[in-house]
Design a protein around this motif. Sequence first.
Motif, mmCIF file in Angstrom:
data_model
loop_
_atom_site.group_PDB
_atom_site.id
_atom_site.type_symbol
_atom_site.label_atom_id
_atom_site.label_comp_id
_atom_site.label_asym_id
_atom_site.label_seq_id
_atom_site.Cartn_x
_atom_site.Cartn_y
_atom_site.Cartn_z
ATOM 1 N N PRO A 221 0.833 -1.215 0.000
ATOM 2 C CA PRO A 221 0.000 0.000 0.000
ATOM 3 C C PRO A 221 0.865 1.262 0.000
ATOM 4 O O PRO A 221 1.974 1.276 0.546
ATOM 5 C CB PRO A 221 -0.798 -0.119 1.306
ATOM 6 N N LEU A 222 0.339 2.319 -0.620
ATOM 7 C CA LEU A 222 0.965 3.616 -0.477
ATOM 8 C C LEU A 222 0.854 4.049 0.980
ATOM 9 O O LEU A 222 -0.153 3.782 1.643
ATOM 10 C CB LEU A 222 0.279 4.646 -1.378
ATOM 11 N N GLU A 223 1.891 4.717 1.476
ATOM 12 C CA GLU A 223 1.902 5.129 2.881
ATOM 13 C C GLU A 223 1.589 6.615 3.052
ATOM 14 O O GLU A 223 1.381 7.079 4.173
ATOM 15 C CB GLU A 223 3.246 4.763 3.512
ATOM 16 N N GLY A 224 1.573 7.353 1.944
ATOM 17 C CA GLY A 224 1.161 8.743 1.995
ATOM 18 C C GLY A 224 -0.328 8.881 1.746
ATOM 19 O O GLY A 224 -1.027 7.917 1.436
ATOM 20 N N VAL A 225 -0.834 10.106 1.900
ATOM 21 C CA VAL A 225 -2.243 10.409 1.646
ATOM 22 C C VAL A 225 -2.322 11.511 0.597
ATOM 23 O O VAL A 225 -1.411 12.320 0.467
ATOM 24 C CB VAL A 225 -2.969 10.855 2.931
ATOM 25 N N SER A 226 -3.399 11.542 -0.150
ATOM 26 C CA SER A 226 -3.555 12.575 -1.168
ATOM 27 C C SER A 226 -3.687 13.958 -0.523
ATOM 28 O O SER A 226 -4.352 14.124 0.505
ATOM 29 C CB SER A 226 -4.788 12.298 -2.027
ATOM 30 N N MET A 227 -3.050 14.929 -1.151
ATOM 31 C CA MET A 227 -3.121 16.312 -0.701
ATOM 32 C C MET A 227 -4.215 17.088 -1.429
ATOM 33 O O MET A 227 -4.352 18.302 -1.221
ATOM 34 C CB MET A 227 -1.773 17.009 -0.947
ATOM 35 N N MET A 228 -4.967 16.442 -2.292
ATOM 36 C CA MET A 228 -5.876 17.187 -3.162
ATOM 37 C C MET A 228 -6.914 17.984 -2.370
ATOM 38 O O MET A 228 -7.243 19.132 -2.727
ATOM 39 C CB MET A 228 -6.560 16.232 -4.135
#
Length: 788
Positions: free
Chosen positions: A480-487
Amino acid sequence: MSDSTHAHPHLAREHLPIPDPKHVGLTTYDAKDPNTTYPPITELRPPKGAPNVLIVLIDDVGFGASSAFGGPCDTPVAERLAANGVKLNRFHTTALCSPTRQAMLTGRNHHSVGMGAITEMATSAPGNNSIRPKDTAPVAETLKLNGYSTAQFGKCHEVPGWEVTPVGPFHQWPTGSGFEYFYGFVGGEANQYYPGLYEGTTAVEPPRTPEQGYTLTDDLADHAITWVRQQKALMPDKPFFMYFAPGATHAPHHVPKQWSDKYRGRFDDGWDALRERILARQKELGVVPPDAELTARHDEIPAWEHMPDDLKPVLAKQMEIYAGFLEQTDHAVGRVVDAISDLGVLDDTLIYYIIGDNGASAEGTVNGCYNEMTTLNGLPGIETTEFLLSKIDAFGTPEAYNHYAVGWAHALCAPYQWTKQVASHWGGTRNGTIVSWPNGLPDKGATRDQFHHVIDIVPTILEAAGLPAPHSVNGTTQAPLEGVSMMATLRDAAAPETHQVQYFEMMGNRGIYFQGWTAVTKHRTPWKADVPPPFDDDVWELYEPGDWTQAHDVASENPAKLAELQRLWLIEATKYNVVPLDDRGFERINPDIAGRPQLIRGKSQLLFDGMRVSEWCVLNLKNQSHSVTANLDVPEAGAAGVIVTQGGSVGGWTLYAHENTLKYCYNYFGIDYFVTAAIEEIPAGKHQVRMEFGYDGDGLGKGGDVTLYYDGREVGRGRVERTQPMAFSADEACDVGCDTGSPASPDYGPTGNRFTGTIEWVQIDLGGDGQNHLIKPEDRFNIAMAKQ
């Protein structure tokens, strides 16, 4: 969301590469049969509306350096992009280059992708081995396999050291990591005038000389502009992903005088006054709150008033050079942005302008240096005040390899504590970032205060492009990606914060962010070689959510909260391969102790004409006796040029012919040149030349006796009084047949130094002389067989 290629209503983008469509239907015997029909071939494209993406990552810039964030270095391009987009005031990196870059490109924490520190310090531990796991595909690969054109320009410091060779493997080089085109350098830093460049995986030479106006940053911009113009001219409907990562403003601080001269006199009042000016300007711009406090300067960082008065002109010059360097870099970024604008696609381009992969670099020591290699060799004291003053006009030029003093680095991280490498405090990890996407972001000239981290960039790009994070890439199920979207943050200043918790760690300096609170401990000081204390003796600090600059430690008032965050740090560290903690220095540089592979083993190495290999790829000749032997065919007109060399103008050695005479030059940091010359000319025809170095022994960096031979016959003697103990250069190569970087000897220049005869082979041998000064064919065969 529909695809721009209407032939396929849905493409299985969760699994990359996207499976090929299979035709099922009537198969006719004759293509002329009117019932013959096949769907037309369509080109892969991302979903409709997917933007172009440009990531600009500047090297070693503190939060308070750029004028866009209140700093003294003019960055009009950053200001222009900010006026057309948003500034991120709480965007964070990892405190060091390789970790930030690998985390940014993968969307995972740096220990999750094996990059706990720089590649040169890799160990066999999973969090520190510099090997990117196959289940963490970089975003360039994801975008390429979804129909983007991809290219990288500039610095790549993510390749394991033992793979930086002419024969690879190349799977972690840019072209093996999703970038279809790469032009730049592989390593931690580059000489801005004489870089070691690659196009793809092929070593290439700069197109011009410094005398012709060459600088690396401009060259990278030239190539980026050419690439994006070709891309849009030939495939205008295909979006691009460009990663522009100049070596600037990492040391050496190199910049033409027209950039630095405009800052003359601006820093004469020193770094303490500069910090105060920066904070005042930051409050005017709104990049820090009105009540933000200037943190105290720690005792390890000297006050400007305590610096020697006779050194201050040199110190001020160092900062003038750096300011010009950053402005020149911003200008080059502007050229790339303008090229995109001229193509009419700037409004459809998502730009991340990240001003620093970490805080400003304090690796230049308390006084700064004229030649950074002196500090990297643990010998900063050899550059006296008198020496530095004598070189003041050469700072920033091709003759120098300079770095500024710790005080300037600290000032440029204002208003925060500490600098690059110190992952515990915001001075090391908070970097001003600008995001521009005119057609995708409603706000213009706004700021965003939500906490974010470099691992959030990949999820943001994927959301902007309408692409899923892939379940599998090239047959490997993805983590899994460990970051989150900044949108949400980018589109709404009032959006709730989504990045709730983030650990930080760099060589023992560590911290944790959780819902506004931070608990931190500084374990070691970057510019000090002291043995750090045991980890359990580290003193932790606690800062409240309203403390923007980490100015007031409340650990004693709230021990329960501190204990909670310390436990959370340990949980996160265990989750992401941070433990075991590793604060070793020399041991991590030594591959035998660290447990990483070594390309070159044994006591003998054979090289051939045209080879250019890094210092990783050559036997270590330092601090021991050795010999260098070459079989030559000398023309009747005589010999001239380089036979073999290692290093360059900032330190190294070279064996060459000058006016048909064999010479050996040992260049000690550009301070001393110890030259030994043969007493007779090299005869025409096939001959063997040899240099033997008899090391004095009894410690590091000692001198030695030099003896030269023609065909086993002694023809010259000389003396090297002192040697470089640790490294010749951060980026200069070992070359056979010419000197491709800066010249190691004053007898020849940076160009036109190719050997005029034929070099059959060059052999390097370690240890004392045990032969008759002549290598016979059977000797070479025996050595080769011993290595099988």
